[in-house]
Design an enzyme around this catalytic site. Structure first.
Site, short mmCIF file in Angstrom:
data_model
loop_
_atom_site.label_atom_id
_atom_site.label_comp_id
_atom_site.label_asym_id
_atom_site.label_seq_id
_atom_site.Cartn_x
_atom_site.Cartn_y
_atom_site.Cartn_z
N MET A 99 -29.00 -20.15 3.05
CA MET A 99 -29.60 -18.72 3.67
C MET A 99 -31.10 -18.60 3.40
O MET A 99 -31.88 -18.84 2.35
CB MET A 99 -28.81 -17.66 2.93
CG MET A 99 -27.39 -17.66 3.10
SD MET A 99 -26.76 -16.35 2.28
CE MET A 99 -26.91 -16.86 0.40
N ILE A 157 -25.47 -19.63 -5.33
CA ILE A 157 -26.72 -20.56 -6.20
C ILE A 157 -28.11 -19.59 -5.94
O ILE A 157 -28.36 -19.38 -4.85
CB ILE A 157 -26.86 -21.81 -5.70
CG1 ILE A 157 -25.56 -22.57 -5.83
CG2 ILE A 157 -28.16 -22.71 -6.29
CD1 ILE A 157 -25.37 -24.11 -5.35
N GLY A 187 -32.94 -15.14 -0.19
CA GLY A 187 -32.84 -16.41 -0.25
C GLY A 187 -32.51 -17.37 -1.11
O GLY A 187 -32.32 -17.33 -2.39
N SER A 188 -31.29 -18.20 -0.68
CA SER A 188 -30.33 -18.88 -1.59
C SER A 188 -29.38 -19.65 -0.98
O SER A 188 -29.60 -20.18 0.36
CB SER A 188 -29.45 -17.63 -2.50
OG SER A 188 -29.14 -16.72 -1.72
N ARG A 189 -28.12 -20.16 -1.51
CA ARG A 189 -27.37 -21.00 -1.13
C ARG A 189 -25.97 -20.82 -1.52
O ARG A 189 -25.70 -20.26 -2.51
CB ARG A 189 -27.65 -22.38 -1.44
CG ARG A 189 -26.99 -23.56 -0.81
CD ARG A 189 -27.59 -24.98 -1.08
NE ARG A 189 -26.67 -25.68 -1.91
CZ ARG A 189 -27.30 -26.72 -2.58
NH1 ARG A 189 -28.56 -27.05 -2.60
NH2 ARG A 189 -26.37 -27.45 -3.20
#
Length: 223
Positions: A99, A157, A187-189
């Site tokens: 993301m 994450i 912002g991440s995953r």
């Protein structure tokens, strides 16, 4: 759907105080110098947009695994799940959705099931698109036990900018497919660990919509 609804989405309550702070800063910048104030307005709108929480049309066909996040598929590979989940010592098929700061950051359950474990692990804040972020970064993982007894792991994450993982569910709670279960700021995953024998039906770089885009089918491709 009205035209307004196309551009103005509901905002998650978590974002209200952030938007308020951005708005106050924008007012201060107007006092200092008007062009700076308009930059502040733009950042305030971006902050609101970041915390948007639109409704999603979750597919109801049986056996589907849907994306837990908006973004793009950044990794498809076999990997050992986080050890704190106790899922498997052998690699499972992992699908990662990255993301950016422009994606909606509400996280949704890939499948319907009961949350049998929630495990948080502190860590670093590397770029979430990197493979080693799965091992080194701050993360929060869930195990979902489905009706047939199979389990699926999903891991939030943190990324280079993200500094807070939020999880709205707890062990023992039931989740519907596509139900909101968390959020990661800025912002991440998300990693999904599919059950043994289940193969992904997505490609690297493919755009995902949380709760709507299909990642895999638990019983193989439809005939």
């Amino acid at each position: 759907m009205r035209m307004r609804d196309t551009f103005i989405k509901p905002m998650h309550p978590e974002g209200k105080r952030f938007v308020a702070v951005f708005a106050v800063v924008a007012l201060i910048l107007f006092v200092i110098w008007e062009p700076l104030g308009w930059i502040g307005v733009g950042l305030t709108i971006w902050c609101y947009y970041f915390f948007r929480d639109p409704e999603r049309v979750v597919p109801d066909a049986p056996g589907l695994v849907v994306s837990p996040a908006d973004g793009v598929v950044s990794l498809i590979e076999r990997a050992v799940p986080p050890p704190e989940l106790g899922l498997s010592d052998t690699p499972l098929m992992r699908v990662s959705v990255f993301m950016s700061v422009f994606n909606c950051h509400i996280n949704r359950a890939p499948v319907a099931g009961r949350v049998t474990r929630v495990a948080y692990k502190p860590g670093k804040f590397l770029n979430a698109s990197l493979d080693k972020a799965s091992d080194d970064n701050e993360r929060n993982s869930l195990i979902l036990e489905m009706g047939d007894g199979r389990t699926l792991g999903v891991t939030q994450i943190a990324g280079l900018v993200a500094r807070r993982i939020l999880c709205f569910t707890e062990e023992g709670a039931p989740l519907r497919r596509g139900e909101r279960f968390g959020l990661i700021r800025f912002g991440s995953r998300l990693d999904v660990y599919l059950p043994e024998g289940v193969e992904p039906e997505v490609a690297l770089g493919q755009t995902m919509i949380a709760g709507e885009s299909v990642i895999a089918r638990l019983d193989g491709p439809a005939s």
